[in-house]
Write an enzyme that holds these catalytic residues in place. Sequence first.
Site, PDB file in Angstrom:
ATOM      1  N   GLU A 107       0.869  -1.176   0.000  1.00  0.00           N
ATOM      2  CA  GLU A 107       0.000   0.000   0.000  1.00  0.00           C
ATOM      3  C   GLU A 107       0.905   1.224   0.000  1.00  0.00           C
ATOM      4  O   GLU A 107       1.714   1.394   0.915  1.00  0.00           O
ATOM      5  CB  GLU A 107      -0.887   0.058   1.253  1.00  0.00           C
ATOM      6  CG  GLU A 107      -2.113  -0.822   1.193  1.00  0.00           C
ATOM      7  CD  GLU A 107      -1.806  -2.249   1.580  1.00  0.00           C
ATOM      8  OE1 GLU A 107      -1.008  -2.449   2.504  1.00  0.00           O
ATOM      9  OE2 GLU A 107      -2.351  -3.175   0.951  1.00  0.00           O
TER      10      GLU A 107
ATOM     11  N   ASP B 176      -5.327   8.023  11.442  1.00  0.00           N
ATOM     12  CA  ASP B 176      -3.981   7.494  11.691  1.00  0.00           C
ATOM     13  C   ASP B 176      -3.397   7.996  12.995  1.00  0.00           C
ATOM     14  O   ASP B 176      -3.708   9.093  13.450  1.00  0.00           O
ATOM     15  CB  ASP B 176      -3.054   7.890  10.539  1.00  0.00           C
ATOM     16  CG  ASP B 176      -3.332   7.068   9.297  1.00  0.00           C
ATOM     17  OD1 ASP B 176      -3.125   5.847   9.364  1.00  0.00           O
ATOM     18  OD2 ASP B 176      -3.771   7.639   8.292  1.00  0.00           O
TER      19      ASP B 176
END
Lengths: 257, 397
Positions: free
Chosen positions: A46, A57
Amino acid sequence: MNRINNLFQTKQKNILSVFCTAGFPELNSIVPVLEELQNNGVDMVEIGMPFSDPTADGPVIQYSNNIAINNGMSLKILFEQLKGVRAKIHIPLVLMGYINPALQYGIDNFLRDTHACGIDGIIIPDLPMYEYENFYKNRFDEHHLKNIFLVTPQTSKERIRRIDAVSDAFIYIVSSNAITGGSANIEEEQKEYFSRIKKMELKNPLVIGFGIRDKKTFDTACNFANGAIIGTAFINAIDKSKNLKEDIQHFIQSIKN
Amino acid sequence: MKNDSKYQVDDKGYYGQFGGAYIPEMLHRNIEELQLRYLEIIYDETFQKEFQSLLKDYVGRPTPLYFAKRISDHFNTNIYLKREDLCHTGAHKINNTVGQILLAKRLGKTRIIAETGAGQHGVATATVCALMGMPCIVYMGEVDIERQSANVKRMKMLGAEVRPATSGSKTLKDATNEAMRDWIANPVDTHYIIGSVVGPHPFPDMVARFQSVISEEIKKQLLEKTGNENPNFVVACVGGGSNAAGAYYHFLDNEDVKIVAVEAAGHGVNSGKSAATTILGKPGVLHGSKTLFMQTEDGQVVEPHSISAGLDYPGIGPVHANLFESKRGIFLSATDDESLQAAMLLSKLEGIIPALETAHAIAVIDRIGAKKDDVVVVNLSGRGDKDLDTYVRELNL
């Protein structure tokens, strides 16, 4: 055939996928990182598209995003760097990032250039299924790009079925109620959640991410899914790296062996 | 409860092209629950009874609509100040936190989180958490903790935990990021009381409805005082835009009432240190909705600047983005200096020290084109106690 579908057809277990922010640690790191990951037997990557405000995140990935933005990384530069990457890299590649930079690039231009670089799929955590189905799906299909959805412990069974129905690459199982970079062990409660999804016998393969950081967590995750994604731990492993080749080899081997 | 207004939210959660719910899957269940239940809950009879009773006896509503004679003479028009600064805790923010904590209880939530810029929303959240006996965590940018220290102390005394946001510009946008991360990690027991008309649908609409009591009262009070419930102008400052959304709410569909939104120009709109979103921003997705915000060509969020912590935010709520795009709203901006002078003016002429945020609304009165007989309502969103250090320093008091 799309490289993602091909991967899951030829390999059903222990698929190791790694997340790396483009432009980290250096502006031009991503292509060398991809080569080393492939050389060390990583099955899929990714590629993170940096964003200034990555709300799903944790601090490590936000830090890598900030470094990348300060290094000058942008979608335009990323697509230039990835031009020709398919001459060397044959493993599936997925772009992962927040929707705003793609909107500013222009969604159609973004999808066109993503496909032109040989990218196979896209993960946009803040593009909800409703918006995807109504405004984006046709355009993704037109450019032969797979959209990958997340499933969390909060996702209802009915919604998982719907996600399975609109997906045809893999489903990204978020391991717990957490942002990326969690440090807890995989608890019984999570194992029950993984088992619950496994028992649904979805048509798409399953990959577990968030909190996967070493051999132990990787192996546990692989008992419940076709593979797992490592992000934060990899970012830590190459932070301020003086020798990417050695550091990547060391890290990946620690997961595999 | 739903309406056909082109300026209110539609049934998909949009205001024109703005709004929506661009959220990661981790928040889907909570947001969907809110979307499905918020109207039913807040228009339930027992909810309204409890809400109205708290607004009256605890918040101190209705707040006065005060005809400010001396400043009216100064600007040669008729200025009415909606005294939200007289609400308990010193700003309009508590109208929303009272509503949301009652909603959180009905959703079975036991833990409250919030973001805050100037600290007014943090204080208002800490206050209702104390009232309801619920644990409260407030995220606040490190820079704002420094410049709004009085409010930090108030939150602590009220039993809230103040957690510093240390990333980015260390201000309101970063505090919002941290609060969202907390909610992702604690989706079951926690309700996130967003303080402005920002975030994923239904937050902008829900917060606007809780704040709409401001314009509801203005209409009644203006009718009593002038014989006409509609003013010529309603003026409010806009950071995310909650006090403005409340002050405009019941006037949006009457286009004879001019809506004036005042953004923070910081050092000046072209100085590189500004928060004037409608001039410097463009459409994009931030904090869960499509709206206007300041960003680079690559779509990275630009860090704003305003002397006022409550306006130091790179975007505006989607309702305001639509008022701007549809030209329903008149968008003006005031610099740091203009706002400081306006605060001084209001203090001297009316004996009212406004919050720095509110001072931005005062600062543009001479630019809206109000005539001698016009009626101008200015939403006096908060009081200036929290800004005394800044006033003393910047105005050499």
